[in-house]
Design a protein around this motif. Structure first.
Motif, PDB file in Angstrom:
ATOM      1  N   ASN A 148       0.938  -1.214  -0.089  1.00 28.32           N
ATOM      2  CA  ASN A 148      -0.073   0.113   0.167  1.00 28.32           C
ATOM      3  C   ASN A 148       0.789   1.328  -0.088  1.00 28.32           C
ATOM      4  O   ASN A 148       1.894   1.241   0.582  1.00 28.32           O
ATOM      5  N   ASP A 149       0.624   2.118  -0.896  1.00 30.94           N
ATOM      6  CA  ASP A 149       1.409   3.238  -0.789  1.00 30.94           C
ATOM      7  C   ASP A 149       2.981   3.233  -0.862  1.00 30.94           C
ATOM      8  O   ASP A 149       3.572   3.817  -0.194  1.00 30.94           O
ATOM      9  N   ILE A 165      -6.257   0.286   5.806  1.00 30.91           N
ATOM     10  CA  ILE A 165      -6.008  -0.229   4.492  1.00 30.91           C
ATOM     11  C   ILE A 165      -7.299   0.100   3.839  1.00 30.91           C
ATOM     12  O   ILE A 165      -8.242  -0.732   3.950  1.00 30.91           O
ATOM     13  N   HIS A 167      -7.664   1.535   0.492  1.00 32.34           N
ATOM     14  CA  HIS A 167      -7.815   1.373  -0.939  1.00 32.34           C
ATOM     15  C   HIS A 167      -7.516   0.173  -1.391  1.00 32.34           C
ATOM     16  O   HIS A 167      -6.700  -0.743  -0.726  1.00 32.34           O
ATOM     17  N   PRO A 169      -5.196  -2.677  -2.554  1.00 32.47           N
ATOM     18  CA  PRO A 169      -3.668  -2.572  -2.609  1.00 32.47           C
ATOM     19  C   PRO A 169      -3.214  -2.960  -4.127  1.00 32.47           C
ATOM     20  O   PRO A 169      -3.791  -3.304  -4.969  1.00 32.47           O
TER      21      PRO A 169
END
Lengths: 268, 293
Positions: A148-149, A165, A167, A169
């Motif tokens: 993530n990010d 979390i 969004h 992945p």
């Protein structure tokens, strides 16, 4: 991240062999006084999902009693639950029912199942579900990390409390058990993962308060007919029997046992 | 009738699968999946390589188990796993397997073709292995449409000497061992003396005392040794499901009512902490004695 965990209610596998009976004509186990429980690998799967974080839906296909499995999943802090009313069927039928429900409930980034069930133990649901949905599948996993990010987020058991979390992945990393050790598999979601047991995914015990709350939460309900799943041929159980074993244990002292072991190993 | 054997580089499995194929009849060819196993790519390649077969046989390693149902689905067939017996009855393939954690056995009749079966290869008497296995050919660029996965790391447990499934002698410990020390200080020296492999029940693996690769049972390895020494293992049916093909089971357990004694050929009812050191001593003496003769 949206996760669906497919869960199955089964006859308690801990029922001792002396109390185990079968109905040979119907070719299934008799319920008797045994309790119904959630298949342990399905609970391992839910625990793995809870540790990965995200929005979790528990899904079951089974008779009315299977609602208990969903209530327990909600008490363990799944966010939502769905019940497809119906019973039985071979692995392909089960996969088709689950796939149809998942299409209605989704989209999901991650679809989890247990590696096999403690009753029939066919071990095919996850694999066939992946084929029905046209997705890749990773089997025998015991740990899931999400990218993530730009960084990998370890499953640490805390993520379920936060909505860290949110969004989808960008990638998922799965640790899975093999004959010789383990492997790390990377994949892009969506994908199907079947879960096995490990020391770090022992299912949590729900809090009493959460158990009570779970009974008030609404369930999404479907029937097999509503989902439009027609019966298909796959395989039939043509015989079910309890094997008769005639082993008599010879109790020995250490000298006697050492002698027997030496004889057996000398003959190899 | 055409049988195809799919092998993930294991000689013993090949003989068992060849034996099963002989029982089913027909012509048999073998495919060897060697090199870099990648789930989706290997599956794609196997689908192409298996077209036209009536029966596809795999062993009981993890790769076979994960591939078999998906291969069946892609070829329009049906899969049955964990088979210990196969037969062809009125043209249909039947498979015998354990169910309900080994408390019952079922005969499953396959109603689609091909029948894709993964078997406990060691349960079958060896057949004449197909003269040579053709290596699976792959064309990685052939299907770009499907999403894929990538195995990026392979960790082989340091303790694994040979496959547990192929072991002739196994020393196995359960919940009653009480911790990793019992495995290390009592059972492993015994295993070393006998040239045995180490194994454990699910309870001991779940507790983290020993690696999960040691697990024997319904959801662990299915073993078939000449000698299986179950130390402080109660013998729940889920564990017994993994050792039903063991020739001689020896039980060492403090509880005389432990179900393991119903399956064992020889037993000692006592604390393993007392029995195992004595047993090692006696075996050493016997070994020396044999040596002198």
């Amino acid at each position: 991240m949206n996760i669906v965990v497919c869960m199955k209610q089964i006859l308690d596998p801990e029922v001792p062999a002396r109390d185990f009976r079968i109905d040979a004509a119907r070719r299934e186990a008799e319920r008797g006084s045994a309790s119904l429980v959630t298949n342990i690998f399905c609970e391992n799967a839910l625990e793995t999902a809870l540790q990965s974080g995200g929005n979790i839906t528990a899904l079951t296909y089974g008779p009315e009693s299977a609602e208990d499995t969903l209530r327990k999943a909600l008490a363990m802090k799944a966010n939502a639950a769905a019940h497809v009313a119906g019973e039985g069927g071979h692995p392909l039928h089960v996969a088709q029912v689950l796939a149809a429900a998942i299409r209605k409930l989704g989209p999901f980034d991650l679809i989890l199942t247990g590696r096999e069930s403690g009753d029939w133990g066919a071990g095919q649901t996850g694999a066939l579900l992946a084929e029905e949905l046209g997705l890749p599948c990773v089997s025998f996993a015991d740990k899931i990390e999400v990218m993530n990010d730009g960084g990998w987020q370890m499953a640490d058991g805390k993520a379920s409390d936060s909505s860290a979390i949110r969004h989808p992945p960008s990638a998922i990393r799965v640790r899975r058990q093999t004959d010789a050790g383990f492997e790390t598999v990377e994949a892009q979601p969506p994908l199907v993962v079947t879960i096995t047991n490990a020391e770090h995914n022992v299912p949590r015990i729900p809090k009493v308060r959460d158990v009570m709350m779970a009974h008030k939460q609404p369930l999404t309900r479907f029937t097999v007919d509503e989902l439009g799943v027609a019966p298909a041929d796959y395989y039939e159980i043509v015989e079910l029997a309890i094997p008769q074993k005639e082993t008599r244990c010879e109790l020995l002292d250490v000298d006697g046992l050492a002698q027997r072991i030496a004889e057996i190993t000398a003959a190899l | 009738m055409t049988n195809v054997l799919i092998l993930f580089a294991e000689d013993r499995a090949a003989q068992g699968l060849a034996g099963a194929a002989e029982q089913l009849g027909g012509e048999t060819r073998a495919i060897l999946v060697d090199g870099d196993y990648q789930i989706e790519e290997t599956l794609d390649a196997l689908v192409d390589a298996c077209r036209g077969a009536d029966v596809i046989l795999l062993a009981n390693d993890t790769y076979s188990q994960e591939i078999a149902p998906r291969l069946a689905h892609r070829l329009g067939g049906a899969c049955v796993g964990d088979g210990v017996g196969v037969a062809r009855v009125d043209g249909r393939v039947r498979v015998t397997r354990q169910v309900y954690g080994g408390k019952a056995h079922a005969v499953v009749e396959v109603r689609r073709s091909p029948a894709v079966l993964w078997l406990r290869a060691r349960s079958f008497s060896g057949g004449a292995a197909a003269a040579s296995a053709a290596e699976l050919s792959r064309d990685p660029g052939a299907r770009s449409g499907r999403r894929s996965t990538r195995i990026v790391e392979r960790n082989v447990s340091a303790q694994t000497h040979a496959r547990l499934e192929d072991a002739q002698v196994i020393i196995s410990g359960g919940r009653g061992i009480g911790g990793p020390e019992g495995f290390r200080d009592e059972l492993e020296p015994l295993a070393k003396m006998l040239g045995a492999q180490m194994a454990a029940s699910r309870a001991a693996c779940d507790a983290g005392w020993v690696p999960p690769t040691w697990q024997v049972g319904q959801t662990g390895k299915k073993v078939a040794p000449e000698l299986y020494v179950a130390v402080a293992i109660t013998g729940a049916s889920q564990h017994m499901a993994g050792i039903s093909e063991a020739r001689n089971i020896v039980a060492i357990n403090i509880d005389p009512d432990a179900p393991i004694f119903k399956h064992a050929r020889y037993g000692i009812v006592d604390d393993y902490r007392k029995v195992v050191p004595l047993l090692r001593e006696r075996l050493t003496n016997l070994g020396n004695h044999e040596g002198k003769r």
